[in-house]
Design a protein around this motif. Structure first.
Motif, PDB file in Angstrom:
ATOM      1  N   PHE A 268      23.509  47.461  37.059  1.00  0.00           N
ATOM      2  CA  PHE A 268      24.862  47.126  37.516  1.00  0.00           C
ATOM      3  C   PHE A 268      25.000  45.621  37.692  1.00  0.00           C
ATOM      4  CE2 PHE A 268      27.662  45.996  41.020  1.00  0.00           C
ATOM      5  CZ  PHE A 268      28.851  46.509  40.546  1.00  0.00           C
ATOM      6  N   ALA A 272      27.685  43.540  35.757  1.00  0.00           N
ATOM      7  CA  ALA A 272      28.748  42.870  36.506  1.00  0.00           C
ATOM      8  C   ALA A 272      28.788  41.392  36.145  1.00  0.00           C
ATOM      9  CB  ALA A 272      28.515  43.038  37.999  1.00  0.00           C
ATOM     10  N   VAL A 275      30.284  41.077  32.688  1.00  0.00           N
ATOM     11  CA  VAL A 275      31.727  41.290  32.742  1.00  0.00           C
ATOM     12  C   VAL A 275      32.404  40.046  33.282  1.00  0.00           C
ATOM     13  CG1 VAL A 275      33.534  42.525  33.983  1.00  0.00           C
ATOM     14  CG2 VAL A 275      31.707  43.797  32.890  1.00  0.00           C
ATOM     15  N   ASP A 276      31.847  39.548  34.385  1.00  0.00           N
ATOM     16  CA  ASP A 276      32.504  38.452  35.071  1.00  0.00           C
ATOM     17  C   ASP A 276      32.427  37.150  34.281  1.00  0.00           C
ATOM     18  OD1 ASP A 276      33.764  38.023  37.747  1.00  0.00           O
ATOM     19  OD2 ASP A 276      32.408  36.300  37.607  1.00  0.00           O
ATOM     20  N   LEU A 330      33.890  48.381  37.293  1.00  0.00           N
ATOM     21  CA  LEU A 330      33.759  47.142  36.537  1.00  0.00           C
ATOM     22  C   LEU A 330      34.918  46.949  35.568  1.00  0.00           C
ATOM     23  CD1 LEU A 330      29.961  46.936  35.751  1.00  0.00           C
ATOM     24  CD2 LEU A 330      31.301  45.548  37.299  1.00  0.00           C
ATOM     25  N   GLY A 333      37.537  44.358  36.425  1.00  0.00           N
ATOM     26  CA  GLY A 333      37.204  43.016  36.008  1.00  0.00           C
ATOM     27  C   GLY A 333      37.542  41.917  36.993  1.00  0.00           C
ATOM     28  N   THR A 338      34.167  43.816  41.713  1.00  0.00           N
ATOM     29  CA  THR A 338      32.710  43.682  41.730  1.00  0.00           C
ATOM     30  C   THR A 338      32.182  43.854  43.141  1.00  0.00           C
ATOM     31  OG1 THR A 338      32.916  42.142  39.915  1.00  0.00           O
ATOM     32  CG2 THR A 338      30.805  42.219  41.037  1.00  0.00           C
ATOM     33  N   GLY A 341      32.082  47.370  43.989  1.00  0.00           N
ATOM     34  CA  GLY A 341      30.929  48.003  43.368  1.00  0.00           C
ATOM     35  C   GLY A 341      29.651  47.717  44.130  1.00  0.00           C
TER      36      GLY A 341
END
Lengths: 503, 497, 121
Positions: A268, A272, A275-276, A330, A333, A338, A341
């Motif tokens: 994760f 993350a 994604v970020d 996620l 976004g 985040t 999460g």
């Protein structure tokens, strides 16, 4: 011969002190084991490992409270920020519990302890990885010890089966991951995530029949897809989940305890960060990909968990389900998502570790002990164990006001605020189904005891303490959710990378 | 603090048995003491109401522990405490006492929590938590062979809608956040926001589905026969007397005031459902061979009438609904417990095999007779007052609804008298395995029930006058909604940032 | 950019076509299935029917030794870049390498102690 001037990388050792603590501990354990007879002194070594983990956790907390974060080291290939440090703490908690659970078991040996620590190092590096090569190395460092750890009960065929299955599928997924990383490198010409993000922000939208740099966009899309597939294996997302139930059933419970939380946290964390840093700024449609993955994972995990009779398999499917929630959040976004999460992951770690600790204590290392029918009447034999287990199960079923409920609530809030209503409904559909799943063992525990069942094994003091602490934590985090909201708020405010990636 | 007291006492009572091991008598005594104390606290609360507390819980999420004791909630809190006291007094669990009494008191505590909370999320916490003791009590302290299946059915029917309820609650708060200025789940703040009709509609449907299951209202009642039939009579008394009220209460407190336009839109459809509930329940109650099922289906019918009064959307109907919820709680608990004693003594609950109890235990039959009269709505007892007010409210909204509902009231006399005749009178003399004797404690607990039946029958204004202000303000909200401009649009479509 | 890979795609396509073409052709040209005998379906080993199970057993020790050799041999690769750049890296490089050898040495000693090198155990 004219060589380029090589400058040794500037390494801030204080930033990687948690990793170093684990590394030193593991080497010391092996060195000390040289002078001990094989069957002697395992308990001391386990305490040594536990102490090393605590030192690592302590330096982690110091970093978290200090003003050094966020910072990069190793020429920007490792980033230390609140996200990484919080996830590191969760990983260390899982490793600590694994060591405690294994202390009295046949699987305990110096190798076991060292391998657990190495795997933990891999996980900790992975959540800090800011470079494609470091990312891949970390995945391998976390995976290879786990393959071996799964086989640590060679007297059981299922343990070996688990190891082989995990190894083959894991190696397969590493291939996907590596190919994806290579494609991303090909698109961007650099391995640092900042470079990758900059390159992906400029590629056109990936359409096979559109104009512009079709090839580059397509490669970027395929690369991201393959990376998600590779990490999906580690995260146990459907359809890359087939290894989970068998590995959970076969591997020693202490190992499963560790990897069920550790791998999930690490996967994760890196997802993350990707994604970020990379995905959000790119023109590639990553949201659709992750949404589909999340819906499939949640629904399949929930439905497949219903008929399970083996507690470890049941928790395996529940792990799949929870991976789905993590992927779902996620999709939004945003940094708030985040943070949601991370909050969920922290609560999930608490209750999942607790549940596995109880399973380990009740089964006493016997295969039969992990069946749900073994829990009939637990409340009338060990009332407090049953109450603790009820707390963990209810929290997993996100019954308020336990920790799991607030984790789920934050995820729902993030999804609804991000207008991802379909995902939000999927998340609660999954929750509704799992309540039925966790209801069964719950009912068994409070049912009249089975007169034929053998007496329960005596619980070691350390394990009982761990279970008690985790149960209290699950209740306390639920009653006072603000206690770790502050922590997670820090994650969302500073954000995984603001001020470093320039985004 | 007085608001919290019943909740705290019942929670402590639920925790206490865990420390007492297997001492059945001690556990029962402790449970009795705690529920009696909770009752005292609740009665004092009625005298001191309205009151409220506001403790910050999680400000980042607009979450505060807001509890309120007002006309709507105070009688239901007292009813819960009284019902718990009676259920504990009528229970005799010696095998596994810790779990049993703990779960009964936990159920009562969570029900009190739902009645008191004025923060949607706090309400949800109690609402969801309430399901667990119900599930465990049905499943592990069941009577019938199929108690596990009944428990699963209860769980599925309760949890699936309430999982979606959470989505509805969070969406409501997120949609209202722009108007309030921050995320808030507090009822006061949310009531001031007027959401657009499209958003209201589907949130309302999720709310209503979840609340109607708990009542239950046809067609969401399928769990009821199993749960009431397979569990012990004491548990059935708890489910029917207390838990069913939480659903109706939530409709009155949250669903209708928060989503007035949707309520207005769906009211005719809900009224049809309520009427079907009334007639269907009455019909089954009239013909069922199982005595406990007669009481169960009579509840379906009577609570359908209460639901119809709520759906009528006027102050009179709401007033009557709250009064009748209290009344139903009183006589349903008494009926389940008294008939439960007959079941235990006779070893059967088939009406054909019962009969002649009056000859064996006159005092017992006297209590049963008064309760039955109260339930069938004899003027002068509490059931009549509630029904009268309800029908008056329904009549104001729709005469057709009212006439159909009145038909059901006549049925109710028929099936309750049939129940009494086949149990207490008649030529067949039942063989009693155990003597039907009221212990002093049980007698002492029954007395307040009878007193209340008579007292509310003669002085219903004692209740209605306190409910009236709240009922009127809710009815005003319904009327006002059309006048203001909706804000806080929330669409299904995902918008990319 | 993708056009660069066009020859490879063509190559793959042709090889796939050849594979499936040969298999398909043998189906079409060859005799129908019912006329095939058992002997024809056996693997061809110079006309002799195989008598033993293929894949002879050999000791697991080979794997172990091979793996240990691989690990400690491949580690030696790390010495080459250091050797080339030793003067530039100075003390930093020396300390780094010393630590590396220390860790490696402890691992080696551990394997030794656990009997990893004993052939006749």
């Amino acid at each position: 011969m004219n060589l380029p001037l090589i400058v040794p990388p500037q390494v801030a050792f204080s930033l990687i002190s948690p990793d170093l603590a684990l590394l030193v501990t593991s080497v010391v354990i092996l060195a000390v084991a040289l002078f001990l007879a094989p069957e002697q002194g395992i308990r001391w070594l386990a305490w040594l490992a536990a102490a090393g983990i605590l030192v690592a956790a302590g330096s982690d907390v110091i970093l978290l409270l200090g003003s050094q974060l966020p910072a990069t080291t190793f020429s920007g290939s490792l980033v230390m920020d609140p996200l990484a440090e919080v996830l590191d703490l969760v990983i260390l908690a899982a490793a600590l519990l694994a060591v405690l659970l294994a202390a009295n078991r046949p699987e305990a040996s110096p190798d076991y302890l060292a391998l657990t620590l190495w795997s933990a190092i891999g996980m900790m590096v992975l959540v800090s990885a800011h470079d494609l090569i470091v990312l891949f190395l970390a995945v391998e460092v976390l995976s290879l010890p786990l393959y071996i750890l799964c086989a640590f009960r060679p007297d059981r065929p299922t343990s070996l089966e688990a190891a082989v299955k995990y190894f083959l599928l894991g190696a397969f997924s590493s291939g996907f991951l590596l190919y994806g990383l290579a494609l991303l490198f090909g698109v961007s010409g650099g391995t640092n995530l900042t470079q990758v993000a900059a390159a992906l922000a400029t590629v056109g939208s990936a359409s096979l029949f559109g104009h512009g740099a079709i090839g580059t966009a397509l490669i970027a899309e395929v690369g991201i897809g393959l990376v998600v597939v590779g990490l999906g294996f580690k995260l146990a997302a459907v359809p890359f989940h087939q290894w989970v139930p068998d590995v959970y059933e076969g591997a020693p419970t202490s190992v499963v305890t560790f990897m069920s939380v550790g791998t999930k946290v690490a996967a994760f964390g890196v997802l993350a960060r990707l994604v970020d840093t990379v995905f959000v700024g790119s023109a590639v449609d990553w949201q659709g990909l992750l949404s589909a993955l999340a819906v499939a994972t949640i629904l399949a995990g929930a439905v497949l968990a219903i008929p399970q009779q083996n507690f470890k398999r049941l928790l395996g499917y529940s792990g799949i389900l929870n991976a789905g929630y993590l992927v779902a959040v996620l999709v939004v976004g945003s940094q708030a998502a985040t943070a949601a999460g991370v909050y969920f992951l922290v609560t999930y770690a608490l209750m999942n570790l607790g549940a596995f600790a109880v399973i380990s204590a009740v089964s006493g290392g016997e295969m039969e002990g992990v069946m749900i029918r073994r829990y009939r009447g637990l409340f009338y034999q060990q009332p407090w164990t049953a109450v603790a287990m009820a707390v963990f199960l209810l929290s997993l079923a996100s019954i308020p006001p336990l920790a799991g409920f607030f984790g789920k609530l934050f995820i729902l809030q993030a999804l609804i605020s991000g207008h991802q209503l379909v995902l939000a409904l999927t998340v609660v559909a999954g929750t509704a189904i799992t309540l039925i799943v966790y209801g069964r063992p719950l009912l068994a525990m409070f049912s009249p005891p089975d007169p034929d069942s053998p007496p329960l094994p005596k619980m070691p003091m350390a394990v009982a303490t761990a279970i008690g602490c985790l149960a209290v934590a699950v209740v306390a985090v639920g009653l006072v959710p603000g206690a770790i909201v502050g922590l997670v708020h820090g994650v969302s405010q500073i954000g995984p990378l603001s001020g470093i990636s320039g985004r | 603090m007085l608001v919290l007291l019943p909740l705290i006492l019942l929670t402590l009572g639920a925790l206490a048995p865990l420390f007492l091991g297997r001492q059945a008598r001690a556990i029962r005594l402790v449970s009795l003491v705690f529920s009696a104390l909770a009752l005292v606290a609740a009665v004092v609360g009625i005298a001191q109401a309205p009151q409220q507390v506001n403790l910050p819980w999680l400000p980042a999420l607009g979450l505060s522990l807001s509890l309120q004791l007002d006309g709507l909630s105070m009688f239901l809190v007292a009813l819960t405490a009284l019902a718990t006291l009676a259920v504990v007094a009528f229970s005799d669990e010696t095998e596994r006492p810790a779990g049993y009494y703990s779960l009964i008191l936990l159920m009562a505590a969570t029900a009190v929590g739902t009645f008191l909370s004025t923060n949607l999320l706090v309400f949800y916490v109690f609402w969801e938590l309430m399901i667990i003791p119900g599930y465990l009590l049905i499943g592990t302290y069941g009577q019938g062979p199929d108690s596990r299946r009944a428990a699963l059915k209860f769980l599925v029917y309760s949890l699936v809608p309430s999982a979606f309820l959470l989505v509805a609650i969070v969406t409501l708060a997120v949609a209202a956040a722009p108007a309030i200025g921050h995320l808030s789940f507090n009822l006061d703040q949310l009531l001031a926001v007027h959401l657009p009709a499209a958003t209201q509609n589907w949130i309302f449907l999720l709310f209503a589905a979840s609340f109607m299951v708990k009542v239950p209202i046809w067609p969401l009642h399928a769990w009821m026969p199993d749960a009431y039939g397979e569990s012990r009579p004491q548990v059935a008394a708890m489910l029917s007397g207390v838990l069913s009220k939480t659903g109706l209460y939530a409709l009155i407190r949250f669903a209708f005031p928060l989503l007035p336009e949707a309520a207005r839109l769906f009211a005719p459809a809900l009224a049809v459902i309520a009427l079907i509930s009334i007639l269907y329940g009455a019909w089954i109650a009239l013909t069922h061979r199982d005595g406990r099922m007669v009481i169960a289906y009579s509840s379906l019918s009577h609570l359908g009438l209460v639901f119809l009064g709520v759906v009528a959307l006027n102050a009179l109907g709401l007033d009557g609904a709250v009064l009748q919820m209290l009344n139903h709680g009183i006589y349903a608990v008494a009926l389940f417990l008294l008939f439960g004693m007959v079941e235990e003594a006779a070893g059967t609950r088939l009406l054909a095999k019962l009969g002649g109890v009056a000859g064996r235990a006159a005092l017992f039959a006297g209590f049963l007779w008064i309760t039955v009269l109260a339930a069938l709505g004899l003027p002068g007892l509490n059931g009549f007052a509630g029904e009268f007010l309800l029908l008056l409210g329904i009549f104001r909204t729709s005469q057709v609804w009212a006439w159909i509902a009145i038909a059901a009231v006549i049925f109710s006399a028929a099936y309750f008298i049939r129940l009494f005749q086949l149990t207490a009178q008649g030529a067949t003399e039942v063989e009693l395995i155990r003597p039907l004797r009221l212990s002093p404690i049980r007698f002492a607990v029954l007395v307040p029930f009878v007193v209340l039946m008579v007292y509310i029958g003669f002085a219903p204004a004692q209740v209605t006058s306190r409910v009236q202000p709240v009922a009127q303000s809710i009815a005003r909200l319904e009327a006002r909604a059309a006048l203001t401009q909706p804000v806080g649009n929330y669409s299904w479509e995902a918008s990319r940032q | 950019m993708l056009t660069l890979y066009l020859p490879i795609v063509i190559y793959f396509t042709i090889s796939l076509l050849v594979c499936f073409g040969i298999m398909g052709a043998s189906r079409v040209i060859g005799r129908p299935k019912r006329q095939q005998s058992v002997a024809k379906l056996q693997p061809y080993e110079s006309g002799i029917v195989p008598e033993v199970q293929l894949g002879p057993k050999f000791s697991i020790k080979f794997y172990l030794v091979a793996m240990l050799f691989l690990i400690f041999d491949v580690e030696a690769v790390s010495f080459y870049p250091w050797a080339v750049l030793m003067r530039q890296l100075r003390l930093y490089g020396l300390a780094e390498m010393g630590l590396f050898i220390l860790v490696l040495g402890i691992g080696y000693a551990y394997v030794w102690k656990r009997g990893g090198f004993q052939w006749d155990r």
